[in-house]
Design an enzyme around this catalytic site. Structure first.
Site, short mmCIF file in Angstrom:
data_model
loop_
_atom_site.label_atom_id
_atom_site.label_comp_id
_atom_site.label_asym_id
_atom_site.label_seq_id
_atom_site.Cartn_x
_atom_site.Cartn_y
_atom_site.Cartn_z
N GLU A 29 -7.63 -3.54 7.01
CA GLU A 29 -8.53 -2.46 7.41
C GLU A 29 -9.82 -2.42 6.60
OE1 GLU A 29 -4.43 -2.02 8.48
OE2 GLU A 29 -5.29 -2.10 6.46
N SER A 30 -9.94 -3.11 5.49
CA SER A 30 -11.14 -3.30 4.67
C SER A 30 -10.77 -3.55 3.21
CB SER A 30 -12.16 -2.17 4.79
OG SER A 30 -13.39 -2.62 4.26
N CYS B 65 -11.71 0.55 8.06
CA CYS B 65 -12.29 0.44 9.40
C CYS B 65 -11.16 0.69 10.39
CB CYS B 65 -12.86 -0.95 9.64
SG CYS B 65 -14.15 -1.40 8.46
N HIS C 144 -12.54 -0.13 -10.75
CA HIS C 144 -13.30 -0.72 -11.86
C HIS C 144 -13.11 0.22 -13.05
CE1 HIS C 144 -15.12 -3.42 -8.97
NE2 HIS C 144 -15.33 -2.35 -8.20
N SER D 81 -11.49 -5.16 -13.33
CA SER D 81 -11.88 -4.89 -11.95
C SER D 81 -10.82 -5.47 -11.04
CB SER D 81 -13.24 -5.52 -11.62
OG SER D 81 -14.28 -4.81 -12.24
#
Length: 122
Positions: free
Chosen positions: A67-68, A88, A73, A60
């Protein structure tokens, strides 16, 4: 007369499932870290940090961008991975970043979904 809608938050979540990927890449933590770093660059995001965990046999990886985030995974035993690129604001192109990851993992097929994460005040 209709009320004006004002967007307070602009968010876009691009996510999907990748099938028939190269299992060797899906097990290689360093390669996956590099893929997340390159996806952030291609998407036009500001990379802040990348963390990765080996969850034998999968991995993972989460890249935190200003921005986020971008996450991968993997399940190499099924040649399968899930990918999220969530942003975002208006900077960058999460679809471009997602498609780069599809290519880098050598997925033979994939799903791509886009969800609005906007907050609108009306």
């Amino acid at each position: 007369m209709e009320a004006l809608t004002t967007k307070k938050v602009i968010g876009k979540h691009v996510y999907g499932e990748l099938y028939e990927c190269d299992p060797e890449i899906l097990m290689d933590m360093e390669k996956l870290i590099n893929i997340v770093e390159k996806a952030a660059e291609i998407g036009g995001f500001t990379l802040l940090d990348v963390k990765a965990w080996k969850i034998n046999p999968g991995v993972s990886v989460v890249g935190i961008v200003l921005e986020s985030h971008i996450s991968i995974h993997t399940w190499p035993e099924y040649s399968f991975a899930t990918v999220d690129v969530y942003t975002c604001g208006v900077k960058g192109d999460p679809v471009k970043a997602f498609k780069y990851i599809v290519h880098a993992l050598k997925a033979r097929r994939h799903t791509l979904k886009v969800a609005s994460r906007d907050y609108e005040d009306n």
